[in-house]
Write a protein that holds these residues in place. Structure first.
Motif, PDB file in Angstrom:
ATOM      1  N   THR A 305       0.825  -1.206   0.000  1.00  0.00           N
ATOM      2  CA  THR A 305       0.000   0.000   0.000  1.00  0.00           C
ATOM      3  C   THR A 305       0.858   1.254   0.000  1.00  0.00           C
ATOM      4  O   THR A 305       0.594   2.210  -0.751  1.00  0.00           O
ATOM      5  N   MET A 306       1.895   1.280   0.835  1.00  0.00           N
ATOM      6  CA  MET A 306       2.774   2.445   0.861  1.00  0.00           C
ATOM      7  C   MET A 306       3.506   2.606  -0.468  1.00  0.00           C
ATOM      8  O   MET A 306       3.710   3.728  -0.948  1.00  0.00           O
ATOM      9  N   ILE A 307       3.891   1.489  -1.073  1.00  0.00           N
ATOM     10  CA  ILE A 307       4.561   1.545  -2.370  1.00  0.00           C
ATOM     11  C   ILE A 307       3.636   2.151  -3.418  1.00  0.00           C
ATOM     12  O   ILE A 307       4.024   3.042  -4.180  1.00  0.00           O
ATOM     13  N   LEU A 308       2.400   1.679  -3.480  1.00  0.00           N
ATOM     14  CA  LEU A 308       1.452   2.205  -4.461  1.00  0.00           C
ATOM     15  C   LEU A 308       1.182   3.687  -4.204  1.00  0.00           C
ATOM     16  O   LEU A 308       1.104   4.489  -5.153  1.00  0.00           O
ATOM     17  N   ALA A 309       1.067   4.056  -2.936  1.00  0.00           N
ATOM     18  CA  ALA A 309       0.818   5.457  -2.590  1.00  0.00           C
ATOM     19  C   ALA A 309       1.983   6.343  -3.001  1.00  0.00           C
ATOM     20  O   ALA A 309       1.783   7.414  -3.592  1.00  0.00           O
ATOM     21  N   VAL A 310       3.200   5.914  -2.696  1.00  0.00           N
ATOM     22  CA  VAL A 310       4.374   6.727  -3.000  1.00  0.00           C
ATOM     23  C   VAL A 310       4.624   6.771  -4.508  1.00  0.00           C
ATOM     24  O   VAL A 310       4.955   7.828  -5.064  1.00  0.00           O
ATOM     25  N   MET A 311       4.466   5.636  -5.196  1.00  0.00           N
ATOM     26  CA  MET A 311       4.697   5.622  -6.640  1.00  0.00           C
ATOM     27  C   MET A 311       3.735   6.546  -7.368  1.00  0.00           C
ATOM     28  O   MET A 311       4.139   7.297  -8.261  1.00  0.00           O
ATOM     29  N   SER A 312       2.469   6.505  -7.005  1.00  0.00           N
ATOM     30  CA  SER A 312       1.492   7.340  -7.703  1.00  0.00           C
ATOM     31  C   SER A 312       1.738   8.816  -7.414  1.00  0.00           C
ATOM     32  O   SER A 312       1.734   9.651  -8.318  1.00  0.00           O
ATOM     33  N   ARG A 313       1.986   9.153  -6.165  1.00  0.00           N
ATOM     34  CA  ARG A 313       2.208  10.560  -5.814  1.00  0.00           C
ATOM     35  C   ARG A 313       3.491  11.090  -6.439  1.00  0.00           C
ATOM     36  O   ARG A 313       3.512  12.198  -6.999  1.00  0.00           O
ATOM     37  N   ALA A 314       4.568  10.312  -6.347  1.00  0.00           N
ATOM     38  CA  ALA A 314       5.848  10.763  -6.900  1.00  0.00           C
ATOM     39  C   ALA A 314       5.776  10.907  -8.410  1.00  0.00           C
ATOM     40  O   ALA A 314       6.346  11.848  -8.982  1.00  0.00           O
TER      41      ALA A 314
END
Length: 390
Positions: A305-314
């Motif tokens: 979840t954190m990976i998906l959140a960070v990838m999309s935002r970045a």
């Protein structure tokens, strides 16, 4: 930077794309293995290969993308781009192929390529940070340790050491990294968003001594998990760390960000950290909680979840887009959350195990497939307002 194609103008581009694609491939292979009993052409057995590729393949790629993208912000130096970035990405990709076919290509060759990638990544990161005199050398140190632990996994598969040591260390390192980096970005992005909404009081604070204490306690609990037998001592450490992480999360006031899924998902992802630690405490206290449920709360829950959140935002931010989660992104967030919930609850007997596992796998794959659909064109294309030729 000017001479490089758009796809090679930032570490997040190839590594986020490659990590998401490999997550889909690796999990699909694992689901086929579970359904048919087939084997993989690897020196690892199928379960070990699954664990290895989820941690060192998928998570490792995203760590590389994050590090290579964060370093220019930390140091003020130009990003690694063009041919050097292409070489790093090819090194990671070669590791995936070598490990998958290591029964044919040779286990030691696969280990050399796979471990060598992280050692090179840590060297590049350390060079940039040291030359700039930046304070983030400990983050680079965690990447180096991740590479060393990768070597432990290959040694464990060869019968040279405890095969459980590597994946436990890898889980511990990634959760500590999430605690460290997440403890910076979650309150920061939350505070910035609240300020834009006109909120001026009770804003989340930046990390302080309390946060450092919780991170150290979490690391200590994992150290006991790795080195000591299960029991009340380890369980008490995990329970205390879970309480500290939950209190830390509450101080960030995530319930105030319900209107912005791009911020809210960071809180949802981080919530899996205290949940996973609490489940590990229950395991060590002798409660009827399968260890796989606790571990997957940290992996399929917190990490994914954190990976998906960070990838999309970045990706949005670094390609000049508006920081807004569209319908496809929100669907991806929903799917990864459903997948994590089902993966954790299936071993607990709350739903039919096989059905829960199948739906969890499909939801998880769907989440990263939607990421590729929505963000693949952004990762390949130039930043808005910038030509493909620079």
């Amino acid at each position: 930077m000017a001479a490089a194609p758009a796809f090679l103008r930032g570490g997040f581009r190839p590594f986020f794309l490659g990590g998401a694609a490999w997550a889909i491939v690796a999990l699909s292979v694992w689901l086929v293995v579970l359904a048919t009993g087939a084997s993989v052409p690897s020196a690892f057995d199928a379960l070990t290969w699954h664990r290895h590729e989820m941690l060192f393949g998928f998570v490792g790629a995203v760590i590389a993308g994050f590090l290579l993208t964060a370093i220019p912000n930390w140091t003020g130096r130009l990003p690694i781009a063009g041919t050097p970035l292409a070489a790093l990405f090819a090194f990671w990709l070669a590791g995936r192929v070598a490990v998958l076919f290591s029964a044919v290509a040779g286990a030691w060759l696969a280990a050399a390529i796979d471990v060598g990638f992280f050692l090179l990544l840590a060297f590049v990161g350390a060079r940039e940070v040291l030359q700039a005199g930046n304070r983030n050398l400990p983050v680079v140190g965690l990447v180096l340790l991740f590479g060393v632990v990768n070597g432990f996994d290959h040694a464990g598969a060869a019968g040279l050491m405890d095969p459980d040591l590597a994946w436990k260390c890898a889980v511990a390192l990634v959760i500590v990294l999430i605690s460290l980096i997440g403890g910076r970005i979650v309150p920061s992005f939350t505070r910035n968003w609240l300020a834009k909404q006109g909120v001026r009081e009770s804003l989340p604070l930046q990390p302080n001594r309390f946060d450092l204490g919780v991170i150290l306690l979490t690391a200590l609990a994992f150290l006991a998990w790795i080195t000591a037998p299960p029991g009340w001592f380890t369980g008490a450490l995990f329970a205390t760390a879970a309480a500290g992480q939950a209190l830390r999360l509450a101080r960030w006031k995530g319930w105030r960000t319900l209107a912005d899924p791009l911020v809210l998902i960071l809180h949802v992802g981080y919530a899996w950290v205290p949940i996973g630690l609490a489940l590990l405490a229950a395991v060590d206290f002798g409660e009827p909680v399968p260890r796989s449920a606790a571990v997957h709360a940290l992996t399929a829950g917190a990490m994914a979840t954190m990976i998906l959140a960070v990838m999309s935002r970045a990706t949005l931010g670094h390609t000049g887009r508006e920081l807004r989660a569209g319908a496809v992104t929100q669907a991806a967030y929903a799917l990864v959350t459903v997948g994590a919930l089902l993966r954790v609850t299936a071993p607990l007997g709350l739903i039919d195990y096989r059905l829960g596992m199948e739906i969890a796998g499909a939801a998880w794959i769907g989440a990263f497939l939607l990421f590729l659909v929505a963000y693949g064109p952004m990762l390949f294309g130039p930043r808005l307002g910038e030509s493909a030729a620079g």
